[in-house]
Design an enzyme around this catalytic site. Structure first.
Site, PDB file in Angstrom:
ATOM      1  N   GLU A 194       0.831  -1.193   0.000  1.00 53.43           N
ATOM      2  CA  GLU A 194       0.000   0.000   0.000  1.00 53.43           C
ATOM      3  C   GLU A 194       0.873   1.253   0.000  1.00 53.43           C
ATOM      4  OE1 GLU A 194      -4.051  -1.545   2.125  1.00 53.43           O
ATOM      5  OE2 GLU A 194      -2.397  -1.138   3.454  1.00 53.43           O
ATOM      6  N   CYS A 208       3.130   8.590   1.170  1.00 56.47           N
ATOM      7  CA  CYS A 208       3.719   7.678   2.149  1.00 56.47           C
ATOM      8  C   CYS A 208       4.016   6.368   1.412  1.00 56.47           C
ATOM      9  CB  CYS A 208       2.719   7.486   3.279  1.00 56.47           C
ATOM     10  SG  CYS A 208       3.298   6.349   4.534  1.00 56.47           S
ATOM     11  N   CYS A 253       7.096  -6.799   7.377  1.00 59.47           N
ATOM     12  CA  CYS A 253       8.237  -6.231   8.104  1.00 59.47           C
ATOM     13  C   CYS A 253       8.848  -7.331   8.952  1.00 59.47           C
ATOM     14  CB  CYS A 253       7.742  -5.081   9.001  1.00 59.47           C
ATOM     15  SG  CYS A 253       9.066  -4.107   9.752  1.00 59.47           S
ATOM     16  N   CYS A 304       6.886  -4.454  16.071  1.00 63.14           N
ATOM     17  CA  CYS A 304       6.448  -3.415  17.005  1.00 63.14           C
ATOM     18  C   CYS A 304       4.999  -3.720  17.391  1.00 63.14           C
ATOM     19  CB  CYS A 304       6.587  -2.039  16.364  1.00 63.14           C
ATOM     20  SG  CYS A 304       8.287  -1.734  15.828  1.00 63.14           S
ATOM     21  N   CYS A 350       1.838  -1.809  15.888  1.00 61.73           N
ATOM     22  CA  CYS A 350       1.818  -1.551  14.440  1.00 61.73           C
ATOM     23  C   CYS A 350       1.186  -2.723  13.698  1.00 61.73           C
ATOM     24  CB  CYS A 350       3.245  -1.332  13.949  1.00 61.73           C
ATOM     25  SG  CYS A 350       3.383  -1.252  12.153  1.00 61.73           S
ATOM     26  N   CYS A 377      -1.169   6.140   9.677  1.00 72.14           N
ATOM     27  CA  CYS A 377       0.100   5.543  10.100  1.00 72.14           C
ATOM     28  C   CYS A 377      -0.095   4.228  10.817  1.00 72.14           C
ATOM     29  CB  CYS A 377       0.722   6.454  11.151  1.00 72.14           C
ATOM     30  SG  CYS A 377       1.983   7.459  10.545  1.00 72.14           S
TER      31      CYS A 377
HETATM   32  N1  SAH Z   1       9.310   1.025   9.821  1.00 69.91           N
HETATM   33  C1  SAH Z   1       9.530   2.406   9.909  1.00 69.91           C
HETATM   34  C2  SAH Z   1       8.613   3.237   9.047  1.00 69.91           C
HETATM   35  C3  SAH Z   1       7.169   2.834   8.953  1.00 69.91           C
HETATM   36  S1  SAH Z   1       6.056   3.206  10.240  1.00 69.91           S
HETATM   37  C4  SAH Z   1       9.450   2.858  11.338  1.00 69.91           C
HETATM   38  O1  SAH Z   1       9.022   2.091  12.180  1.00 69.91           O
HETATM   39  O2  SAH Z   1       9.855   3.984  11.603  1.00 69.91           O
HETATM   40  C5  SAH Z   1       5.828   4.977  10.277  1.00 69.91           C
HETATM   41  C6  SAH Z   1       5.491   5.500  11.689  1.00 69.91           C
HETATM   42  O3  SAH Z   1       4.175   5.097  12.117  1.00 69.91           O
HETATM   43  C7  SAH Z   1       6.441   4.953  12.727  1.00 69.91           C
HETATM   44  O4  SAH Z   1       6.818   5.953  13.643  1.00 69.91           O
HETATM   45  C8  SAH Z   1       5.599   3.920  13.404  1.00 69.91           C
HETATM   46  O5  SAH Z   1       6.087   3.609  14.662  1.00 69.91           O
HETATM   47  C9  SAH Z   1       4.243   4.595  13.428  1.00 69.91           C
HETATM   48  N2  SAH Z   1       3.127   3.686  13.695  1.00 69.91           N
HETATM   49  C10 SAH Z   1       3.071   2.351  13.477  1.00 69.91           C
HETATM   50  N3  SAH Z   1       1.865   1.864  13.850  1.00 69.91           N
HETATM   51  C11 SAH Z   1       1.148   2.900  14.315  1.00 69.91           C
HETATM   52  C12 SAH Z   1      -0.190   3.026  14.808  1.00 69.91           C
HETATM   53  N4  SAH Z   1      -1.016   1.991  14.871  1.00 69.91           N
HETATM   54  N5  SAH Z   1      -0.613   4.252  15.186  1.00 69.91           N
HETATM   55  C13 SAH Z   1       0.207   5.319  15.079  1.00 69.91           C
HETATM   56  N6  SAH Z   1       1.468   5.271  14.581  1.00 69.91           N
HETATM   57  C14 SAH Z   1       1.943   4.061  14.209  1.00 69.91           C
HETATM   58 FE1  SF4 Z   2       8.005  -2.466  11.062  1.00 70.47          FE
HETATM   59 FE2  SF4 Z   2       5.752  -1.307  11.943  1.00 70.47          FE
HETATM   60 FE3  SF4 Z   2       7.877  -1.476  13.542  1.00 70.47          FE
HETATM   61 FE4  SF4 Z   2       7.931   0.207  11.462  1.00 70.47          FE
HETATM   62  S1  SF4 Z   2       6.566   0.354  13.234  1.00 70.47           S
HETATM   63  S2  SF4 Z   2       9.557  -1.222  12.099  1.00 70.47           S
HETATM   64  S3  SF4 Z   2       6.734  -0.977   9.962  1.00 70.47           S
HETATM   65  S4  SF4 Z   2       6.704  -3.210  12.716  1.00 70.47           S
END
Ligand code: SAH
Ligand code: SF4
Length: 393
Positions: free
Chosen positions: A120, A133, A140, A144, A147, A374
């Site tokens: 996406e 974006c 991944c 996290c 996420c 995000c």
């Molecule tokens: N993998 C990279 C970039 C992708 S995520 C990273 O982790 O930085 C982009 C941003 O969205 C990151 O700061 C991530 O932590 C945040 N993010 C992920 N899941 C989220 C959620 N459910 N609500 C708000 N922000 C989120």
């Molecule tokens: Fe991967 Fe989501 Fe963590 Fe970014 S925030 S490193 S996309 S698991």
């Protein structure tokens, strides 16, 4: 498939050579190649070395300045060369499976790439800019806990062509390739900024991300300034300095926790490179200055990381680093183990950060009605697979 058959048939029955030749997915793509790779590819199909540089520049401009999708349109190349290129290469983009448009104008593209996988990309229009974006991986490797992408295993890295392809697809959709004689300045562009904040950890796909961003920044092509591109990392410490040197875009760090205990659960890569190590890498980031600040992303999770004490620790942690803090209200997804902090809590947190002298914009969730915010991205095939009752047990 069809192309393989056709190639075999052509070898056996020369009369079929009269058939019109079409690009197929099996031919290598010219999109995503560095300038050097493009030149080498041209020489490999017979372009003489003394012409290669000029041809490379011409084709580069057709691909990235004008966005043509057909070799036939490259009118300053000879007919023979256009035919050879069409036989040997393709310049297609990822296929748009769906484009959902939110009531706030956000557009979420579901794109199909080779192997039938899906990723996406999300376009977010704002008054003074339009941000795409971009995803760097299907899924991944990291997990996290807040996420949605983190609940999906890594399927594969995207190629540079697929990363740059997301930008091209979006420009196609916005109708933004300029006519001959130049286009609007970056300020007036609909797609003026890129954030590597879609699916995946960009630093774990370093080379492809670097090559794709170099293409996006190239002044004879898409021509976005490096200051309008932000790479977000969860904290792959050994690659942060290299990203500054070799990619040179703006940097965002997904911090989300101010102690190792909390960050270990939210961003498990912290167990490998902890908060102190990460902050040191930020202090050492090449190009760091007051005009080129690091953005620290901080997701606001109810009762997990959102206390006044957290805010004060955050300010202390980034002391001395030219920084912006981006507070992201948690975006929920089905089955997520967290809740978003209340607005009054987010405001109180932001107030402490502001008083310490840091801008701390709260990122307004966009495209919520289409799950485009995000951290909500996850490949639809994966979602569908998980949702099938037979596989739920
Ligand atoms: N993998 C990279 C970039 C992708 S995520 C990273 O982790 O930085 C982009 C941003 O969205 C990151 O700061 C991530 O932590 C945040 N993010 C992920 N899941 C989220 C959620 N459910 N609500 C708000 N922000 C989120
Ligand atoms: Fe991967 Fe989501 Fe963590 Fe970014 S925030 S490193 S996309 S698991």
């Amino acid at each position: 498939m069809t192309a393989n058959l056709a190639a075999k048939d052509l070898a056996l029955t020369p009369d079929l050579l009269a058939l019109p030749r079409q690009s197929t997915a099996e031919q290598p793509t010219l999109i995503g190649k560095t300038r050097e790779e493009l030149r080498t590819a041209l020489m490999s199909v017979g372009v003489p070395e003394r012409q290669a540089k000029m041809r490379e520049r011409q084709i580069w401009a057709w691909l990235y300045q004008r966005g043509v999708q057909d070799f036939g349109a490259m009118s300053n190349l000879s007919k023979d060369l256009r035919e050879t290129l069409a036989e040997q290469f393709q310049i297609g983009r990822p296929e748009i499976v769906t484009c959902q448009v939110s009531k706030d104008g956000t557009r979420k593209y579901l794109l199909r790439i080779e192997g039938g996988h899906e990723v996406e990309a999300v376009y977010i229009p704002e008054e003074d800019r339009g941000t795409l974006c971009v995803s760097s991986q299907v899924g991944c490797t990291l997990t996290c806990s807040f996420c949605h992408t983190g609940t999906q295993n890594l399927v594969r890295n995207l190629t540079a062509a697929e990363i740059v392809g997301q930008i091209m697809v979006c420009r196609d959709d916005l109708g933004e390739w300029p006519e001959e004689g130049g286009g609007p300045s970056t300020n007036k562009r609909q797609l003026s900024n890129i954030v590597l904040m879609g699916m995946g950890e960009p630093l774990y796909n370093f080379d492809a991300v670097r090559d794709a961003m170099k293409i996006a920044m190239d002044g004879e092509g898409i021509s976005l300034s490096r200051r309008r591109i932000t790479l977000s990392t969860s904290g792959v410490v050994p690659l942060i300095a290299r990203a500054g040197e070799e990619i040179g875009t703006m940097l965002a760090i997904s911090l989300h926790g101010t102690t190792d205990g909390v960050r270990d659960t939210l961003v498990p890569i912290n167990k490998k490179w902890n908060v102190d190590t990460l902050m040191q890498a930020c202090r050492d980031y090449p190009k760091l200055s007051n005009s080129e600040r690091i953005t620290f992303e901080y997701v606001m999770l109810d009762n997990i990381n959102d206390s006044d004490a957290d805010a004060r620790r955050l300010v202390k942690l980034i002391e001395g680093i030219p920084a912006k803090i981006n507070l992201i209200p948690f975006n929920p997804w089905p089955g997520a183990p967290y809740k978003r902090s209340s607005w009054s809590r987010i405001e109180a947190f932001a107030e402490i950060v502001n008083r310490a002298g840091y801008a701390s914009p709260v990122r307004t969730p966009r495209g919520q009605d289409i799950m485009a915010a995000c951290g909500q991205l996850k490949s639809a095939t994966e979602r569908a697979r998980k949702a099938r009752p037979s596989e739920l047990s």
